[in-house]
Scaffold this motif. Structure first.
Motif, PDB file in Angstrom:
ATOM      1  N   SER A  40       6.517  -7.277   2.204  1.00 19.23           N
ATOM      2  CA  SER A  40       5.148  -6.870   2.552  1.00 19.23           C
ATOM      3  C   SER A  40       4.639  -5.304   2.366  1.00 19.23           C
ATOM      4  O   SER A  40       5.398  -4.881   0.567  1.00 19.23           O
TER       5      SER A  40
ATOM      6  N   LEU B  57       3.098  -8.059   7.808  1.00 24.06           N
ATOM      7  CA  LEU B  57       3.193  -7.961   7.285  1.00 24.06           C
ATOM      8  C   LEU B  57       1.914  -7.987   6.504  1.00 24.06           C
ATOM      9  O   LEU B  57       1.264  -7.325   5.558  1.00 24.06           O
ATOM     10  N   ALA B  58       0.699  -8.727   6.916  1.00 18.82           N
ATOM     11  CA  ALA B  58      -0.963  -8.671   6.214  1.00 18.82           C
ATOM     12  C   ALA B  58      -1.280  -7.225   7.076  1.00 18.82           C
ATOM     13  O   ALA B  58      -2.184  -6.462   6.496  1.00 18.82           O
ATOM     14  N   ARG B  59      -0.856  -6.493   8.327  1.00 22.24           N
ATOM     15  CA  ARG B  59      -1.536  -5.894   8.914  1.00 22.24           C
ATOM     16  C   ARG B  59      -0.724  -4.568   7.850  1.00 22.24           C
ATOM     17  O   ARG B  59      -1.797  -3.408   8.059  1.00 22.24           O
TER      18      ARG B  59
ATOM     19  N   THR C  18      -0.080  -4.392   5.472  1.00 23.89           N
ATOM     20  CA  THR C  18      -0.631  -4.810   4.077  1.00 23.89           C
ATOM     21  C   THR C  18      -1.605  -3.776   3.974  1.00 23.89           C
ATOM     22  O   THR C  18      -2.255  -2.680   2.841  1.00 23.89           O
ATOM     23  N   VAL C  19      -2.762  -4.109   5.003  1.00 26.56           N
ATOM     24  CA  VAL C  19      -4.075  -3.043   4.636  1.00 26.56           C
ATOM     25  C   VAL C  19      -4.257  -1.752   5.201  1.00 26.56           C
ATOM     26  O   VAL C  19      -4.271  -1.110   4.301  1.00 26.56           O
TER      27      VAL C  19
ATOM     28  N   LEU D 293       4.916  -2.602  -2.485  1.00 24.91           N
ATOM     29  CA  LEU D 293       3.883  -2.402  -2.531  1.00 24.91           C
ATOM     30  C   LEU D 293       3.846  -0.659  -2.984  1.00 24.91           C
ATOM     31  O   LEU D 293       3.068  -0.084  -2.989  1.00 24.91           O
ATOM     32  N   GLY D 294       4.948   0.199  -3.112  1.00 25.82           N
ATOM     33  CA  GLY D 294       4.829   1.707  -3.520  1.00 25.82           C
ATOM     34  C   GLY D 294       4.228   1.503  -4.499  1.00 25.82           C
ATOM     35  O   GLY D 294       4.221   0.830  -5.731  1.00 25.82           O
TER      36      GLY D 294
ATOM     37  N   ASP E  75      -3.079  -0.813   2.061  1.00 26.30           N
ATOM     38  CA  ASP E  75      -3.886  -0.321   0.966  1.00 26.30           C
ATOM     39  C   ASP E  75      -5.016   0.447   0.527  1.00 26.30           C
ATOM     40  O   ASP E  75      -5.582   1.684  -0.064  1.00 26.30           O
ATOM     41  N   ARG E  76      -4.846   0.570   2.155  1.00 22.31           N
ATOM     42  CA  ARG E  76      -6.810   2.136   2.637  1.00 22.31           C
ATOM     43  C   ARG E  76      -5.443   3.303   1.995  1.00 22.31           C
ATOM     44  O   ARG E  76      -6.601   4.335   1.264  1.00 22.31           O
TER      45      ARG E  76
ATOM     46  N   ILE F 132       1.819   1.161  10.702  1.00 20.50           N
ATOM     47  CA  ILE F 132       0.179   1.574  10.190  1.00 20.50           C
ATOM     48  C   ILE F 132      -0.742   3.191  11.212  1.00 20.50           C
ATOM     49  O   ILE F 132      -1.371   3.438  10.083  1.00 20.50           O
TER      50      ILE F 132
ATOM     51  N   LYS G  34      -3.246   3.893  -0.921  1.00 21.07           N
ATOM     52  CA  LYS G  34      -3.460   3.450  -1.974  1.00 21.07           C
ATOM     53  C   LYS G  34      -5.181   4.268  -2.333  1.00 21.07           C
ATOM     54  O   LYS G  34      -5.385   5.233  -3.665  1.00 21.07           O
ATOM     55  N   GLU G  35      -6.220   3.437  -1.584  1.00 16.71           N
ATOM     56  CA  GLU G  35      -7.729   3.330  -2.154  1.00 16.71           C
ATOM     57  C   GLU G  35      -8.374   5.258  -2.099  1.00 16.71           C
ATOM     58  O   GLU G  35      -8.945   5.699  -2.604  1.00 16.71           O
TER      59      GLU G  35
END
Lengths: 348, 307
Positions: free
Chosen positions: B211, B179-181, B183-184, B215-216, B187-188, B145, B190-191
């Protein structure tokens, strides 16, 4: 072991692992099938006797057995209370997987109206392990996603024992995107041993499908609530469980790997599942303490399967309360969800 | 397998075995059985020159070969709660951590670095398999992260080299939450409109593929790398069938549309540089000659940046 068949006492045999299944069912209870867990044996014995006495009195036996029955019923209730007073994590795992436990389809039928299932990932196929659709919850439109394990051989095969393939997760993403587009809140009901480990599933990108589903769920602009109703097994569970509010039923479990899997990997001995269940901290109570979940939904005495109405009522109330709380907050649902997950573990 | 293993009785064989060279000097190619002198292997980025077999490579080595002139800065990893479950299996988790820290000299499995690839500033996150099989726990999760947040702050593209057996079971549900953390964090990034390239190395399985590793924007795999959600043994036990040849290998994943390309480690820097310069809308860089790679023995310790 209880007595032989035909003597009036239910005849039990070991089904799988630790579930007793009654093969001989008294006429009065012909519509029901009993499943007892190992630690429920005292209850099984007492309930067996009750059934026997009831049958005797029905057949016009000379002795009045009403008193005896009520005495036994009280004892059986006490035995049940004793058995459930302090369940170990391993016992909870058994209750969470109890064959009679209410499943996703039961919650949908009981808590929702106008349920309209939608099928297919628009790429490869339909996956019955993961149910998706739109419905009304207390009159309000909702999207619903949940794993269904099935209740008999035929339906278990149809639903692949609740173990979804990539198509299931891609269908879930489709429904989440639709919910987002139309501004409809999402409810997800988690009950899976895990995503399906098979050649086809790997070939079609099981990992990628799960990752995308987790990402879509985390990125929703609408509020979502997730309830672990039985087993929350690893990546296959979290893919639909990254919600603004995550609740667990009192005797449900949620873990990174099944106790059996952990036992075989970490102890090199799959019979050490009991130790793995204890050490991994998989119960709702453990997870609430670690602030991984937002609340626990109390189950009726003897588990959700012994009081379906009560558990439906409790789950419905908790979901409604969760949405009310979320509506009161001014925070953006997506940012709330993301910040909530980022905060997990940081205060331990 | 050579003739000795076939014809010499086990006892004699084990006596002979003991007189072998120390294994840190000569390394055996698992494909051909050929013995390679460790210096030769190191110079070739731990790719066996004759067979092209990709051996595991330490995170620091990877970074040294990747960045221009082998120069990079590392980020300090966040502190996390240690062993919150007080977990023990056959060993205490806390003892396992200590052993692995002593063995690897690392705190956990993740290194975040920034530097230049082909003249372009890039954030790189590497997962080192030698630390508890690259398993993803709270420390790794928070470090990842941190790496992503740093890339967003500095507007850098991020390249992540994944190598992991999956979630760290000794941290129970808290490892699943990574996995969730993570992914956040993805996503940020990418945004923020920044490219995210994943390089899948041998092996990348379990929760890590479920995860951030899948997600690349672009997925690159090293040749022969095992990549999948469920491990081959689990699948075999479930379906009770033999798995097809090459199942879950990099080439198989490419054939099934899960990775964009399979790239030799020797061409990795050039490929990443070329692609990132396009995605970052920069003019072409210098063409990198794989023969002219940075010298193998620069033992300069990179200075950590406290950004």
């Amino acid at each position: 072991m209880p007595a032989k068949p035909g003597t009036g006492i239910p005849y039990c045999f070991r089904l799988t692992g630790s579930v007793f299944k009654v093969s001989w069912v008294p006429r009065v209870l012909a519509s029901r099938m009993y499943n007892y867990l190992d630690f429920e044996k005292p209850v099984a014995d007492l309930e067996g006797k009750i059934v026997e006495l009831k049958k005797m009195s029905e057949n016009g036996g000379a002795v009045d057995v009403a008193d005896e029955i009520s005495r036994l019923e009280k004892r059986s209730r006490d035995a049940l209370r004793d058995a459930y007073k302090a369940l170990t994590p391993w016992q909870k795992a058994q209750v969470a997987r109890h064959p009679d436990r209410p499943h996703c389809v039961d919650y949908i039928a009981e808590l929702m109206t106008d349920y309209t299932p939608l099928a297919g990932d628009r790429a490869f196929g339909e996956d019955n392990a993961l149910l998706c659709g739109f419905a009304r919850f207390r009159g309000e439109p909702v999207a619903v996603i949940g794993q269904e394990k099935g209740t008999d051989t035929q339906s278990r095969l149809k639903h692949n024992f609740g173990m979804a393939r990539p198509e299931g997760y891609r269908k879930a993403v489709r429904i989440m995107e639709m919910a987002d587009k139309f501004g409809i809140p999402l409810i997800s009901l988690v009950d899976t041993a895990g995503a399906y480990p098979g050649i086809g599933a790997e070939e079609r990108g099981q990992a990628e499908a799960i990752a995308r589903s987790t990402s879509a769920c985390l990125g929703l602009r609408v509020p979502n609530i997730s309830v672990i109703i039985g087993e929350g097994g690893s990546g296959g569970a979290i893919a639909i469980a990254t919600a603004n509010k995550v609740y667990m039923l009192e005797h449900s479990i949620y873990s990174v790997i099944s106790p059996e899997g952990a036992a075989s990997i970490l102890w090199h001995d799959s019979t050490r599942a009991r130790d793995a269940a204890t050490n991994m901290k998989i119960t709702a109570q453990d997870l609430l303490e670690m602030k991984v979940i937002d609340g626990i939904i109390a189950e009726p005495l003897g588990g959700a399967h012994r009081g379906r109405e009560a558990i439906m009522q409790a789950a419905g109330e908790q979901i409604a309360a969760g949405f009310r709380e979320l509506a009161e907050s001014t925070q953006d649902y997506r940012e709330h969800r993301r910040d909530k997950f980022l905060a997990i573990g940081r205060t331990l | 397998m050579n003739w000795i293993t076939n014809y010499v009785r086990p006892k004699i064989n084990s006596m002979l075995g003991r007189r072998d060279m120390p294994d840190n000097l000569w390394i055996k190619d698992p494909d051909s059985g050929e013995m390679i002198f460790h210096k030769d292997l190191e110079e070739n980025q731990f790719v066996v020159p004759s067979s092209g077999h990709h051996m595991k490579i330490k995170g620091k080595e990877r970074l040294r070969f990747l960045f221009d002139e082998g120069h990079y800065e590392t980020l300090e990893n966040p502190k996390v709660a240690v062993d919150p479950l007080r977990f023990r299996d056959e060993k205490r988790y806390i003892d396992r951590l200590k052993e692995n820290r002593a063995k690897t000299g690392m705190e956990d499995t993740i290194i975040n670095a920034t530097g230049e690839i082909d003249g372009l500033p890039v954030a790189v996150t590497v997962q080192d398999f030698s630390f508890m099989g690259g398993s993803l726990g709270m420390a790794a999760g928070d470090a990842i992260i941190r790496g992503f947040e740093n890339a967003v702050e500095k507007k850098l593209p991020l390249v992540l080299f994944a190598a992991s057996g999956g979630a760290r079971m000794q941290e129970g549900i808290l490892s699943l939450m990574q996995l969730a953390r993570t992914t956040v964090a993805v996503d940020r990034l990418k945004e923020a409109g920044l490219p995210y390239i994943v390089v899948l190395t041998n092996p990348t399985t379990g929760g890590v593929t479920a995860s951030y590793a899948m997600l690349g924007d672009v997925h690159i795999a090293e040749p022969g790398a095992l990549i999948g959600f469920a491990g081959p043994r689990v699948i075999e036990q479930t379906i009770r069938e033999k798995l097809p040849e090459g199942f879950q290998r990099a080439e198989y994943l490419m054939e099934h549309g899960m990775v964009d390309m399979v790239v030799s480690r020797l061409d990795m820097k050039a490929t990443l540089g070329r692609l990132l310069r396009i995605l970052m809308k920069q003019p072409p860089g210098t063409v990198i000659d794989p023969e002219a790679l940075p010298a193998a023995a620069s033992d300069e310790a990179p200075t950590p940046a406290h950004a």
